[in-house]
Scaffold this motif. Structure first.
Motif, short mmCIF file in Angstrom:
data_model
loop_
_atom_site.label_atom_id
_atom_site.label_comp_id
_atom_site.label_asym_id
_atom_site.label_seq_id
_atom_site.Cartn_x
_atom_site.Cartn_y
_atom_site.Cartn_z
N TYR A 266 35.30 67.56 52.18
CA TYR A 266 35.52 67.25 53.62
C TYR A 266 34.66 68.08 54.59
O TYR A 266 33.78 68.83 54.16
CB TYR A 266 37.01 67.26 54.00
N GLY A 267 34.88 67.89 55.90
CA GLY A 267 34.10 68.63 56.90
C GLY A 267 32.61 68.30 56.78
O GLY A 267 32.23 67.25 56.26
N PRO A 268 31.75 69.22 57.23
CA PRO A 268 30.30 68.95 57.21
C PRO A 268 29.76 68.66 55.81
O PRO A 268 28.91 67.79 55.65
CB PRO A 268 29.70 70.26 57.76
N ASP A 269 30.26 69.36 54.77
CA ASP A 269 29.80 69.06 53.41
C ASP A 269 30.21 67.65 52.99
O ASP A 269 29.47 66.98 52.26
CB ASP A 269 30.38 70.05 52.40
N GLY A 270 31.38 67.20 53.43
CA GLY A 270 31.84 65.85 53.11
C GLY A 270 30.87 64.82 53.66
O GLY A 270 30.49 63.86 52.97
N ALA A 271 30.42 65.03 54.90
CA ALA A 271 29.47 64.09 55.50
C ALA A 271 28.17 64.07 54.71
O ALA A 271 27.56 63.01 54.52
CB ALA A 271 29.21 64.47 56.96
N ARG A 272 27.73 65.21 54.21
CA ARG A 272 26.50 65.27 53.41
C ARG A 272 26.72 64.62 52.04
O ARG A 272 25.84 63.96 51.51
CB ARG A 272 26.04 66.72 53.22
N PHE A 273 27.91 64.83 51.46
CA PHE A 273 28.17 64.27 50.13
C PHE A 273 28.13 62.74 50.16
O PHE A 273 27.62 62.10 49.23
CB PHE A 273 29.54 64.75 49.59
N TYR A 274 28.68 62.15 51.21
CA TYR A 274 28.80 60.69 51.25
C TYR A 274 27.60 60.00 51.92
O TYR A 274 27.69 58.81 52.24
CB TYR A 274 30.10 60.29 51.95
N THR A 275 26.52 60.77 52.18
CA THR A 275 25.32 60.14 52.74
C THR A 275 24.09 60.63 51.99
O THR A 275 24.11 61.66 51.31
CB THR A 275 25.15 60.48 54.24
N ARG A 276 23.03 59.89 52.16
CA ARG A 276 21.76 60.22 51.53
C ARG A 276 20.74 60.36 52.66
O ARG A 276 20.64 59.49 53.52
CB ARG A 276 21.40 59.04 50.64
N ARG A 277 20.02 61.47 52.64
CA ARG A 277 19.03 61.69 53.70
C ARG A 277 17.79 60.82 53.46
O ARG A 277 17.32 60.70 52.34
CB ARG A 277 18.63 63.17 53.68
#
Ligand code: NAD
Length: 499
Positions: free
Chosen positions: A464-475
């Protein structure tokens, strides 16, 4: 004939009852329902529904995806009592504790509502002549969550609001011991306006999990549960080319320094050790007392208070904590108490054999305090996951820290002291992911991220939190030039630079 709980696929309840399992009310010990265990084909149907819903959902403007989360939050609040009852009936935690769990879950929905802000990406103009560059965060596709019994609402809420608001479609496999909360959350999401197929729930066991871990359409897996299963999930998911975060078990130590405010320590340790019957991955299960003087006072005060705690059914809000999850788990917890006794520890308060009046068949273990525990004991090395607080006696803070740093797990820890220098040294050097200073349960709020070190987390990004947003997206990074009529470059064979 008890009700059979099925699955939620493509916005509909789906039955697949070839295999079922009992669901208990741990407060009474009675079977209250049955849960269907999904076949491979049913899980594949859920994955296919998620895959089909993905192209349209990823293209929804992010503010519209966030609006579904705003509405979902309102529905969670409006139906709070019902959700807490579902949790209490199948998990056994007291209603006030279920309300706390749900509130922590709702805070993750609140954070997900900020997606238009945290998905903005990064932009640099003129990285070269007439060249602009930006990074955007694209959803992965179909992602899966596999969750434990101890937070039937909160842990799923750690995962799917963030995954969905980022534009993914989700398949959740909740714990088969308490599946009702997840099925109800799926209905509320539908009421909140989520398109069919974006969120699916499959109930089941290893067959369902293995299908999620190996199906090539699933891009990422979030797991929370015990360490042996977390290790298996991480190895299998990554071997199948998936992104994975697998959060495992814990053994959380509190160092009690000689200068600590003992009244504060006793009150906060009671809640952190025995709340939710110790079935929290952040439960403080070991108190490391620095010096015999503080150890003697700590054991005397906690012992007196622990013996008075009220243990009983989830529905009586006067109770401090409820039963453990199953009869087998009760036997396991009592086995650890017995092993500590056999290995030479002192049982100060013994919760074995507790039978609250009117609930004699419930899965109860009373508050248990064990003194003079040593690192060679099985009860110290392994996670007990019950209402058992063990006291280890050491002579220095460094000895206490060495004990924690050498432990297999590194989820949470805490120090009780009035000495800022000691606290700062501790937080800087301790090999644990979440640290409290005079805070017994340092569970990060929804706008930070949650995760442990060592055998408590397999993977790189926290939940969750900022790491959650990174986990569920691909740059994705895009570099763009629109050549002007004046500038025409010839072929260039060296690495492009700005000389
Ligand atoms: P568990 O590992 O038994 O089950 C978790 C999930 O894995 C369930 O959905 C279950 O169906 C599935 N599962 C179980 N055995 C499996 C197998 N052989 N193959 C594939 N899937 C399998 O955990 P639990 O007993 O439900 O939960 C308690 C554990 O979870 C404790 O160890 C606790 O510390 C841990 N936990 C950790 C965190 C954290 O954030 N680190 C949070 C909550 C709970």
């Amino acid at each position: 004939m008890t009700a059979i709980l099925g699955h939620f696929i493509n916005g509909q309840s789906v039955a697949d009852n070839a295999r079922t399992q009992d669901v208990y009310n741990p407060s009474t010990g009675a079977v209250s329902k049955q849960v269907a265990l999904a076949s491979k084909a049913t899980v594949e149907e859920a994955i296919a529904a998620a895959q089909a819903a993905f192209p349209a959902w990823r293209n929804e403007p992010v503010i519209k995806r966030a609006r579904v989360m705003f509405k979902f939050k309102e529905l969670l609040e409006a139906n709070r009592d019902h959700i807490c009852k579902l949790i209490g009936e199948e998990h056994g935690k007291i209603l006030h504790d279920a309300a706390g769990e749900l509130q922590r879950g709702i805070e993750n929905v609140e954070y997900a509502c900020a997606a238009p802000e945290f998905l903005k990406g990064e932009y640099s103009k003129n990285v070269g002549p007439g060249i602009d560059s930006w990074s955007e965060f694209q959803p992965l596709g179909v992602v899966a969550g596999i969750t434990p019994f101890n937070f039937p609402a909160m842990v799923p809420l750690w995962m799917f609001p963030m995954a969905i608001v980022c534009g993914n479609c989700f398949v959740l496999k909740p714990s088969e011991r308490n599946p009702s909360a997840s099925l109800y959350l799926a209905e509320l999401l539908k009421q909140a306006g989520l398109p069919d197929g974006v969120f699916n729930v499959v109930n089941g066991d290893k067959e369902a999990v293995d299908t999620l871990l190996t199906d090539p359409r699933v891009q990422a897996v979030s797991f929370v549960g015990s360490t042996p299963i977390a290790r298996y999930i991480y190895a299998t998911a990554t071997a199948n080319g998936k992104r994975c975060q697998a959060l495992g078990g814990a053994k959380n130590h509190a160092i009690v320094m000689p200068d600590a405010d003992l009244d504060n320590v006793v009150n906060s340790l009671l809640g952190a050790a025995f709340g939710s019957s110790g079935e929290r991955c952040m439960a403080l299960s070991v108190a490391v007392a620095v010096g015999d003087e503080i150890a003697d006072r700590l054991v005397a005060q906690i012992g007196a208070a622990a013996a008075k705690l009220k243990v009983g059914a989830y529905s009586n809000t006067d109770n401090d904590f409820g039963p453990v999850i199953t009869a087998a788990h009760k036997a396991k917890v009592e086995g650890y108490i017995q092993s500590a006794e056999e290995q030479g520890a002192t049982i100060v308060v013994d919760g074995r054999g507790l039978k609250p009046e009117g609930y004699e068949n419930g899965f109860f273990v009373g508050a248990t305090l064990i003194d003079r525990v040593t690192p060679d004991m099985v009860s110290y090395q392994e996670e007990i996951f019950g209402p058992v607080l063990q006291v280890v006696r050491v002579q220095t803070m460094h000895e206490a820290m060495e004990l924690i740093n050498n432990h297999l797990y590194g989820n949470g820890t805490c120090i009780y002291t009035r000495d800022g220098e000691a606290a700062r040294y501790f937080s800087d050097h301790i090999q644990v992911g979440m640290v409290g200073i005079n805070i017994p349960l340092p569970v990060p709020v929804s706008y930070h991220s949650f995760g442990g070190w060592k055998q408590s987390l397999f993977g790189d990004l926290y939940a969750y939190g900022p790491d959650g947003a990174r986990f569920y997206t691909r740059r994705k990074t895009i570099t763009q030039r629109w050549p002007t009529s004046e500038v025409r470059e010839g072929a260039q064979f060296s690495m492009p630079t700005l000389g």
